[in-house]
Design an enzyme around this catalytic site. Structure first.
Site, PDB file in Angstrom:
ATOM      1  N   SER A 121     -12.894  10.569  24.393  1.00 34.00           N
ATOM      2  CA  SER A 121     -12.878  11.978  24.789  1.00 34.00           C
ATOM      3  C   SER A 121     -13.110  12.117  26.289  1.00 34.00           C
ATOM      4  CB  SER A 121     -13.977  12.737  24.034  1.00 34.00           C
ATOM      5  OG  SER A 121     -14.160  14.041  24.552  1.00 34.00           O
ATOM      6  N   TYR A 125     -22.381  14.196  21.598  1.00 31.32           N
ATOM      7  CA  TYR A 125     -20.991  13.893  21.276  1.00 31.32           C
ATOM      8  C   TYR A 125     -20.393  12.952  22.310  1.00 31.32           C
ATOM      9  CZ  TYR A 125     -15.929  14.557  20.956  1.00 31.32           C
ATOM     10  OH  TYR A 125     -14.575  14.352  20.880  1.00 31.32           O
TER      11      TYR A 125
END
Length: 357
Positions: A142, A167
């Site tokens: 990501s 995350y």
């Protein structure tokens, strides 16, 4: 626990089958559909959790479920024994691992979900690939790994040691874990740092869907950091093109990753790569909202808010290595991409909401 394979074909698929995890997710559904259209045999895996509307996940599966060559298994990848059985039964040639607990803000509320889905499950995937002699593991990283880096555009070799959300930390951990398996066991791995993917069948917790829902319903939209934000919005078709190009060419051992080596001196001769997949054209949040307004034909009611914890002001992808090595050039304009998204939303999402219970 897992559920048995369900498919329109015999379970004795050819040895060239591809395992796509997170197949009921936004990117996973589109990647599987493209692979099936190309004549590949695909085993899709998803746990169909309730992080967002399971009905949307079921509809995505229905859109690909009858295509020749597709088999689906509902499975929790954090279950080690179930994941071992998955690899033993399917023996995939390539694994495209897109399953993960997504969302920056949700990681503040439910960190355990990220440990289970993004760390434990990823370790199980690595072990499955190792013992099944998988030829290539492609996995979702990501743009969140860049945290609050100020240097723009973000390059793969930039330091990413200070994540601002759990995350992001799990995604960086995935890259480190993958390198270990590439180094120790010769497993070819490629991590893809996705930048704000949008388009038809998108996630309802992301800005395009949240804003569209609110604008059509006449509700205010929350504009964080007073609108002083920008994102490298990447249309789903461009993302799928990049994923398939990369998946088709496993990294080889014996040469360093030039982009990383040039940036911070890190070198590896393991079969390991990381790439950005973005549009290389960041868009200001207010411009994005205006594009949505034009496509919908209605003005948004804007409610200005401060920056949210774990969020970042801007993302901007340096994709020069992907361009150079794979001739990757995303070509979908924001206006065209948003128009496609709104067309899908009107055809599908409004019809679902307006149908009788």
């Amino acid at each position: 626990m897992s559920e048995p394979l369900a498919s329109g074909r015999s379970s004795s698929a050819p040895s060239g089958r591809i395992l796509v995890t997170g197949v009921a997710g936004f990117i996973g559904m589109h990647v599987a559909k493209a692979l099936l259209a190309a004549g590949q045999d695909v085993v899709g895996v998803d746990n169909l959790n309730t992080y967002y509307d399971p009905g949307l996940k079921a509809a995505r599966l229905a859109a690909i479920g009858e295509l020749p060559g597709f088999a689906f298994q509902r499975l929790e990848l954090a279950d080690r024994a179930a994941t071992e059985r998955l690899f033993q039964e399917t023996r995939p040639r390539t694994v495209i691992h897109l399953a993960a607990q997504a969302g920056v803000r949700y990681s503040l509320e439910n960190p355990a979900a990220y440990v289970d889905s993004n760390l434990v499950a990823f370790a199980n995937i690595l072990e499955g690939c190792r013992h099944s002699e998988v030829s290539h593991l492609v996995y979702a990283s990501s743009s969140s790994v860049y945290g609050s880096n100020r240097k723009m555009p973000f390059a793969v070799g930039d330091p990413v040691d200070h994540p601002v959300s759990l995350y992001a930390a799990t995604k960086k951990a995935n890259e480190l874990m993958a390198h270990t398996y590439s180094h120790l066991f010769g497993l070819p791995t490629t991590g893809l740092r996705f930048f704000t993917v949008y388009g038809p069948w998108g996630r309802p917790d992301m800005a395009p869907m949240l804003f569209t829902d609110a604008i059509i319903a006449g509700r205010p939209i929350d504009v964080f950091n007073e609108g002083r934000m920008s994102r490298d919005f990447t249309y789903i078709d461009d993302v799928v093109t990049g994923v398939l190009k990369v998946a088709d060419r496993p990294p080889a051992s014996g040469r360093s990753h030039e982009a990383v080596a040039a940036a911070d001196g890190f070198t590896t001769t393991a079969p390991y790569r990381v790439y950005n997949i973005g549009n290389n054209q960041p868009v200001a949040l207010m411009e994005f909202i205006e594009t949505l307004e034009r496509a919908i034909g209605k003005t948004a009611i804007k409610r200005m808010k401060p920056m949210q914890p774990g969020d970042v002001e801007a993302t901007y992808a340096d994709i020069s290595d992907l361009e150079r090595e794979f001739d990757y050039r995303p070509d979908t304009s924001l206006a065209d991409g948003i128009a496609e998204f709104i067309a899908w939303y009107r055809d599908y999402f409004l019809a679902v909401k307006e149908s009788p219970a």
